[in-house]
Design a protein around this motif. Sequence first.
Motif, PDB file in Angstrom:
ATOM      1  N   TYR A   1       0.837  -1.205   0.000  1.00 17.62           N
ATOM      2  CA  TYR A   1       0.000   0.000   0.000  1.00 17.62           C
ATOM      3  C   TYR A   1       0.869   1.251   0.000  1.00 17.62           C
ATOM      4  O   TYR A   1       0.569   2.237  -0.676  1.00 17.62           O
TER       5      TYR A   1
ATOM      6  N   HIS B   1     -11.028  -0.398  13.143  1.00 16.42           N
ATOM      7  CA  HIS B   1     -10.970   0.568  12.047  1.00 16.42           C
ATOM      8  C   HIS B   1      -9.528   0.599  11.575  1.00 16.42           C
ATOM      9  O   HIS B   1      -8.604   0.761  12.379  1.00 16.42           O
ATOM     10  N   ILE B   2      -9.353   0.432  10.267  1.00 14.15           N
ATOM     11  CA  ILE B   2      -8.006   0.395   9.708  1.00 14.15           C
ATOM     12  C   ILE B   2      -8.023   1.143   8.377  1.00 14.15           C
ATOM     13  O   ILE B   2      -8.954   0.996   7.588  1.00 14.15           O
ATOM     14  N   GLU B   3      -7.033   2.008   8.180  1.00 11.13           N
ATOM     15  CA  GLU B   3      -6.918   2.775   6.936  1.00 11.13           C
ATOM     16  C   GLU B   3      -5.494   3.287   6.812  1.00 11.13           C
ATOM     17  O   GLU B   3      -4.735   3.276   7.788  1.00 11.13           O
ATOM     18  N   MET B   4      -5.149   3.751   5.644  1.00  6.93           N
ATOM     19  CA  MET B   4      -3.851   4.375   5.449  1.00  6.93           C
ATOM     20  C   MET B   4      -3.938   5.801   5.995  1.00  6.93           C
ATOM     21  O   MET B   4      -4.918   6.504   5.763  1.00  6.93           O
ATOM     22  N   ALA B   5      -2.918   6.215   6.742  1.00 12.59           N
ATOM     23  CA  ALA B   5      -2.911   7.515   7.409  1.00 12.59           C
ATOM     24  C   ALA B   5      -2.153   8.544   6.586  1.00 12.59           C
ATOM     25  O   ALA B   5      -1.068   8.260   6.060  1.00 12.59           O
ATOM     26  N   ASP B   6      -2.717   9.753   6.509  1.00 12.59           N
ATOM     27  CA  ASP B   6      -2.026  10.855   5.842  1.00 12.59           C
ATOM     28  C   ASP B   6      -0.861  11.357   6.691  1.00 12.59           C
ATOM     29  O   ASP B   6       0.185  11.720   6.166  1.00 12.59           O
TER      30      ASP B   6
ATOM     31  N   LEU C   1      -0.007   3.005   8.561  1.00 14.84           N
ATOM     32  CA  LEU C   1      -1.312   2.394   8.779  1.00 14.84           C
ATOM     33  C   LEU C   1      -1.931   2.955  10.055  1.00 14.84           C
ATOM     34  O   LEU C   1      -1.290   2.947  11.100  1.00 14.84           O
ATOM     35  N   ARG C   2      -3.157   3.455   9.962  1.00 15.29           N
ATOM     36  CA  ARG C   2      -3.899   3.895  11.151  1.00 15.29           C
ATOM     37  C   ARG C   2      -4.761   2.724  11.606  1.00 15.29           C
ATOM     38  O   ARG C   2      -5.503   2.141  10.822  1.00 15.29           O
TER      39      ARG C   2
ATOM     40  N   GLU D   1       1.055   4.325  -2.528  1.00 19.81           N
ATOM     41  CA  GLU D   1       0.722   5.656  -2.015  1.00 19.81           C
ATOM     42  C   GLU D   1       1.858   6.155  -1.127  1.00 19.81           C
ATOM     43  O   GLU D   1       1.740   6.195   0.095  1.00 19.81           O
TER      44      GLU D   1
ATOM     45  N   LYS E   1       1.623   8.530   2.074  1.00 21.12           N
ATOM     46  CA  LYS E   1       0.975   8.116   3.324  1.00 21.12           C
ATOM     47  C   LYS E   1       2.019   7.892   4.415  1.00 21.12           C
ATOM     48  O   LYS E   1       3.136   7.452   4.150  1.00 21.12           O
TER      49      LYS E   1
END
Length: 111
Positions: free
Chosen positions: A15, A40-45, A25-26, A19, A22
């Motif tokens: 990932y 909750h899991i997403e790529m963090a800015d 990982l959040r 990206e 980024k």
Amino acid sequence: MVTLAPAALERVRSYLVAEPDKAGLRFGVRRTGCSGWGYHIEMADAAAPGDRDFAQDGVHVLVDADSLPLVDGTEIDFIKQGLNEQFVFRNPNVKGECGCGESFTTDAERA
């Protein structure tokens, strides 16, 4: 502490290659489902104030302060079964899960 199993580490790395802007990982929890907490899991800015940063082989896992007591000690893995792929969470704080697998509970003192 939150750790990534080798398969999850490689997945997050892929990932980050796609990206590169980024930060990592959040990972955290939100109130949801019939049991109370859902991952909750997403790529963090970027890292947010109060985040804990668990770096592993150059990959950062960012956890907010409110989520940390509920996910401390979790190992995140990534599995493939047939056509399905998903992150799975080995969380020592989980004391029960709802029947559909959407949410979990912990000891009242930790929640």
